[in-house]
Design an enzyme around this catalytic site. Sequence first.
Site, PDB file in Angstrom:
ATOM      1  N   SER A 177     -32.218 -44.344  -7.135  1.00 55.64           N
ATOM      2  CA  SER A 177     -31.916 -44.070  -5.723  1.00 55.64           C
ATOM      3  C   SER A 177     -33.012 -43.217  -5.087  1.00 55.64           C
ATOM      4  O   SER A 177     -33.488 -43.511  -3.984  1.00 55.64           O
ATOM      5  CB  SER A 177     -30.565 -43.355  -5.594  1.00 55.64           C
ATOM      6  OG  SER A 177     -29.505 -44.181  -5.993  1.00 55.64           O
TER       7      SER A 177
ATOM      8  N   ARG B 169     -32.321 -35.478  -0.595  1.00 54.96           N
ATOM      9  CA  ARG B 169     -30.964 -35.365  -1.131  1.00 54.96           C
ATOM     10  C   ARG B 169     -29.918 -35.597  -0.039  1.00 54.96           C
ATOM     11  O   ARG B 169     -28.864 -36.168  -0.309  1.00 54.96           O
ATOM     12  CB  ARG B 169     -30.757 -34.001  -1.803  1.00 54.96           C
ATOM     13  CG  ARG B 169     -29.477 -33.916  -2.628  1.00 54.96           C
ATOM     14  CD  ARG B 169     -29.552 -32.831  -3.684  1.00 54.96           C
ATOM     15  NE  ARG B 169     -30.412 -33.190  -4.783  1.00 54.96           N
ATOM     16  CZ  ARG B 169     -30.045 -33.912  -5.847  1.00 54.96           C
ATOM     17  NH1 ARG B 169     -28.812 -34.379  -5.932  1.00 54.96           N
ATOM     18  NH2 ARG B 169     -30.901 -34.167  -6.806  1.00 54.96           N
TER      19      ARG B 169
ATOM     20  N   HIS C  74     -29.844 -39.284   0.352  1.00 52.00           N
ATOM     21  CA  HIS C  74     -29.146 -39.837  -0.820  1.00 52.00           C
ATOM     22  C   HIS C  74     -27.637 -39.730  -0.645  1.00 52.00           C
ATOM     23  O   HIS C  74     -26.890 -40.643  -1.006  1.00 52.00           O
ATOM     24  CB  HIS C  74     -29.593 -39.084  -2.077  1.00 52.00           C
ATOM     25  CG  HIS C  74     -28.914 -39.524  -3.330  1.00 52.00           C
ATOM     26  ND1 HIS C  74     -27.892 -38.812  -3.914  1.00 52.00           N
ATOM     27  CD2 HIS C  74     -29.102 -40.615  -4.104  1.00 52.00           C
ATOM     28  CE1 HIS C  74     -27.493 -39.440  -5.003  1.00 52.00           C
ATOM     29  NE2 HIS C  74     -28.207 -40.536  -5.149  1.00 52.00           N
TER      30      HIS C  74
END
Length: 208
Positions: free
Chosen positions: A14, A37, A40
């Site tokens: 990812s 992040r 994500h």
Amino acid sequence: MSVISDPKLIEGKSFEIISGLLPDLKLPYAEKEVLKRVIHATTELNYVKDLIFHPQAVKAGLKAIKEGKDIICDVSMVEAGINRKALSGFGGKVICLINDKDVIKKSAELKIARAILSMRKAAVLMKGAIVAIGNAPTALFELCDLVRKNKASPALIIGVPVGFVGAVESKRALTLLKTPHITNKSTKGGSSVAAAVTNALLKLAKEG
């Protein structure tokens, strides 16, 4: 089609994909890691233009974590999303007072949102700590007011409440403070974003 089942491999793939989608992004390494992040956690690339970093935000957050300071949250969902094990390794703990008995009682008596009262009660715990707000604009408004009145002095404010009522305005109020902060411009945000920012900082602190 082969299916990746190992969670570490899934996460790694990812982030590899996200990095590939952001090849020309000119951000300091640490800020880029926080941004990745968040993307994500949300799959929303527009956070590239939406996320705002105070110049001292990452430095202040890492210092607080490494000094074993606590992380104070507005709601249980943010609390649940933070990597407690990583934080405890530095000596800190996650605190959320939204379900505190006194907060619940006063909220009913005064007809004031629990998010506001939880910030007031937690103010004495905020010195040098990190405050992560992902759900309640009322909590962020109250925190900004506490800081302006010198009743709270957190090292870093992560203010990303979500919603159409008050969210943008509360974030704008945050950007007017001198306190280091990480926020965003739009109605977007939420508990997952607040936790993602916090966990990115914890990961960076662990890296050294």
